[in-house]
Design an enzyme around this catalytic site. Structure first.
Site, short mmCIF file in Angstrom:
data_model
loop_
_atom_site.label_atom_id
_atom_site.label_comp_id
_atom_site.label_asym_id
_atom_site.label_seq_id
_atom_site.Cartn_x
_atom_site.Cartn_y
_atom_site.Cartn_z
N CYS A 95 18.96 -8.19 -1.28
CA CYS A 95 18.35 -9.10 -0.32
C CYS A 95 17.97 -8.35 0.94
O CYS A 95 18.20 -7.14 1.06
CB CYS A 95 19.31 -10.25 0.02
SG CYS A 95 20.81 -9.71 0.86
N CYS B 179 20.60 -6.30 2.73
CA CYS B 179 20.85 -4.98 2.16
C CYS B 179 19.90 -3.94 2.74
O CYS B 179 20.28 -2.81 3.03
CB CYS B 179 20.67 -5.02 0.64
SG CYS B 179 21.78 -6.15 -0.22
N ASP C 299 -21.63 3.80 11.23
CA ASP C 299 -22.49 4.97 11.29
C ASP C 299 -23.70 4.66 10.40
O ASP C 299 -23.62 3.79 9.53
CB ASP C 299 -21.74 6.20 10.79
CG ASP C 299 -22.64 7.41 10.64
OD1 ASP C 299 -23.34 7.73 11.61
OD2 ASP C 299 -22.65 8.00 9.54
#
Length: 738
Positions: free
Chosen positions: A28, A31, A427
């Site tokens: 989870c 952790c 560009d």
């Protein structure tokens, strides 16, 4: 990114070395926080990113940090570092199905009496039979929760496993207590089924979650599957099959019809069509002839090709694509930081709420049996799994499907920021135009008719600039004798100069000629007419004795076929378009009119492009800069998000956050679209992840939620979050049919 550091010998890392650690045991978001905290505590560690969905930790380490030191920190936090199953990457986590099936088989008889009650039947089991069925589920099949929960407790933290272990143990313990207390007075109401079903549902949820996670990595798996293992190398003694690891740059590789091209290279013999769809997203085969580049992993359709190897292994295009996608999936989006902060305090807060529920119900009603069940429901529904998976699963799915369509997103931050883009700066040459200009007009000043083309070709002989190639092509076609040039020098953003036949010759833009005080008045009308047609004009001048005009050269560069569609696509997304080019005003205006661009900035020096992008940002715009040349790199880096055409230079691609694998401007809108959709999925996932807890915890605390229903809701939360993210795999770019 470097190769996984887990494969290197355990020696001290060089400054800035990046370790990739496959972490086992994370369940989870809490952790994730613990592993990050443990790794950051190692002296010399500069940065740590842990991803729950990929189960990997990326560690940037300074001098003196070794792999054993990092591994030890992970293990002290209660987790382990896995050993890679392949040479270059760990295998995805695999969760077997049999524990789920066995747990369900044990749990079903415990739930059967509840079903019987719906039909007015009494199918209740003896208390000791219930105990026999529930015990293996609790302590054998559910042992993983005790192991992981104990490791978390020893590390002074909490996680999902601790919540499940505490909750189910409370329900099981209460049932055992009631069974012994009332053993002499018949079978009391027990709660073995609640604990067993919760464990079964959590195991089912983790199994479904693991399957869904593997689907989010489908893009990486598909790209890895493109790697041929053997190449057919042409030698003096004939064609020899060699493992790809033994092929060297410069080797000639034979590619038969229907085979995958094993290396990046240049075609030296043969002609064919090549399917590059899984690499560039290009849906149609691309014709290849001698001199054309080919990419490893593409499929040769019909002709025999002889390819000169130019890149192998980690330097090949395919390897770089895989690394870029892996890097994007492993890193966190900025929004994830907020989730991590919540997760860090989530489990302790839930434990406090469960204790408050237990004491509140017990002390106020005296019904400690009910109090325990309500506390169990709080513990079970409050799992932070969905929170930890909400963001990374959406990013993995989004970057994966984008890569399949030819859009490479370098990191999660670029993906997240791109959804806010409201201005795109282009560009011109090579981005909106083909980037292959041709010489369409030569007009000499009086007395210089015979010198204009030879002198222009001389000053540009050997240059790789597109305009130079156009001049040299015409000189070759007309069989013009090109004199030697000496002291050739480029004048940045302006033009070139050289000594030709003892003359001081200069070639360049109108700005350059004005700086040299060359009188252009005799040919200004002709130049204006050409520029109004969208032509780029360069001037040739002789400055030997005094500035003297020799003539002009006009170049034409066709618009890319998809450029107009790309601009319309951006306008449909509500995005403003700006052209930023070093070309002359007339040529820029012609392109702007043809495409319907909102704003034009012409005759911009390369060093000033980044300044224009910065000005747009200071004005409140969120800017994406799109370019393909070395001169675009500063502007790409200055933008909120830089997008580089892969048909351009490596410098541009390094400076950009997103690389478009085809020179197709319509991919710009597609990149912004997938960013918006991915970010929408992140928001949806976080909403549902928080909603489960915001709604579920109060209901459980108030006694309105059965522990089994809480377990089902908790398992459903993780699965629904991942399933929602996987819907991104159905995305189709607007530039191609669904």
């Amino acid at each position: 990114m470097q190769a996984s550091a887990t494969l290197a010998p355990p020696v001290d890392a060089r400054p800035g070395t990046e370790f990739e650690l496959p972490i086992e045991g994370m369940t989870c978001a809490s952790c994730v926080g613990r592993v990050e905290k443990a790794l950051k505590a190692v002296p010399g560690v500069q940065d740590v990113t842990v991803n729950l969905a990929t189960e990997r930790a990326s560690v940037v380490a300074g001098p003196g940090v070794s792999l054993p030191a990092l591994t030890g920190a992970v293990e002290r936090a209660g987790y382990s570092v896995a050993q890679p199953a392949e040479e270059d990457r760990p295998a995805p986590a695999s969760h077997p199905w049999w524990p789920v099936a066995l747990s369900a088989a044990f749990s079903f008889p415990l739930v059967l009496p509840m079903l019987g009650m719906l039909f007015g039947q009494d199918w209740s089991l003896n208390g000791w039979a219930q105990w026999l069925l529930a015990t293996p589920v609790q302590f054998w099949l559910g042992a993983r929760f005790y192991r992981a929960g104990w490791k978390a407790l020893r590390a002074g933290a909490g996680n999902m496993d601790l919540l499940v272990a505490l909750g189910t143990s409370a329900g099981y313990g209460l049932s055992v207590y009631l069974l012994f207390k009332h053993a002499a007075h018949g079978t009391p109401h027990l709660y073995f089924e609640a604990s067993a079903v919760i464990i079964t549902l959590v195991l089912l949820g983790k199994w479904l979650e693991a399957r869904a996670k593997r689907q989010t990595t489908a893009a990486i798996q598909a790209l890895n599957a493109l790697r041929p293992e053997v190449a057919r190398v042409r030698t003096a003694s004939g064609d020899v099959d060699r493992p790809l690891a033994q092929v060297r740059v410069g080797d000639l590789v034979v590619v038969r019809p229907g085979e995958r091209i094993p290396v990046d290279g240049t075609v030296t013999e043969g002609a064919s069509e090549v399917d590059e769809s899984l690499i560039t997203g290009e849906s149609l085969p691309v014709a290849k002839h001698p001199g054309d580049k080919v990419t490893g992993g593409a499929v040769n359709a019909e002709g025999l090709l002889l390819v000169m190897t130019t890149a192998i292994g980690a330097e090949s295009t395919l390897s770089r694509i895989v690394r870029m996608v892996e890097s994007a999936q492993a890193k966190k989006a900025p929004i994830q930081r907020m989730v991590d902060q919540v997760s860090a305090v989530f489990v302790p807060v839930v434990l406090a709420l469960a204790l408050a529920t237990l004491l509140g119900w017990g002390l106020s009603t005296g019904d400690w049996e009910r109090a325990i069940l309500n506390a169990v429901a709080v513990l079970v529904i409050a799992c932070p799994c969905a929170l930890g998976l909400a963001t990374p699963t959406a990013i993995m799915a989004g970057t994966g499907v984008a890569a399949r369509r030819g859009i490479l997103i370098k990191d999660a931050e670029a993906l997240e920021i791109a959804h806010k883009i409201d201005t795109v700066a282009f560009d011109k040459t090579g981005t909106l135009t083909q980037g292959k200009p041709t010489l369409v007009a030569l007009e000499a000043a009086a007395g210089h008719e015979a010198q204009l083309l030879p002198f222009a070709a001389a000053i540009q002989n050997g240059s790789e600039h597109p305009l130079a190639r156009a001049v040299l092509d015409v000189a070759r076609e007309r069989a013009v004798a090109v004199p030697a040039a000496h002291g050739v020098a480029a004048v940045a953003g302006r033009g070139m100069r050289a000594q030709v036949k003892g003359r001081d010759i200069h070639l360049g833009s109108t700005r350059y000629m004005n700086e040299l005080a060359v009188d252009l008045s005799a040919m200004e009308a002709a130049a204006s007419a050409l520029q109004s047609e969208g032509r780029t004009v360069s001037w040739l001048a002789d400055l030997t004795d005094a500035p003297r005009l020799m003539g002009l050269l006009a170049f034409g560069d066709e618009l890319k076929p998809t450029a107009a569609h790309a601009v319309r696509q951006l306008k449909a997304l509500g995005i403003r378009t700006v052209l930023v080019t070093g070309d002359n005003q007339g040529s820029a205006q012609a392109v702007g009119r043809a495409l319907g661009l909102d704003h034009i900035r012409a005759e911009v020096l390369p060093a000033d492009k980044a300044g224009i992008v910065a000005d747009l940002r200071r004005g409140g715009d969120r800017v994406a800069m799109v370019g393909d040349g070395i001169n675009d790199a500063p502007a790409l880096a200055a933008a909120d998000v830089g997008m580089a055409m892969s048909t351009g230079t490596d410098v541009a691609m390094h400076a950009a956050g997103i690389t478009l694998m085809r020179g197709d401007p319509s991919l710009i809108g597609d990149a912004i679209d997938i960013s918006r959709r991915t970010y929408a999925k992140i928001r949806q996932n976080l909403f549902w992840a928080f909603a489960y807890n915001v709604i579920g915890i109060p209901l459980a605390a108030l006694g309105w939620l059965n522990p089994m229903v809480a377990g089902a809701a908790m398992a459903l939360s993780s699965v629904s979050v991942i399933s929602n993210a996987l819907l991104l795999r159905r995305w189709h770019p607007t530039s191609e049919p669904s």
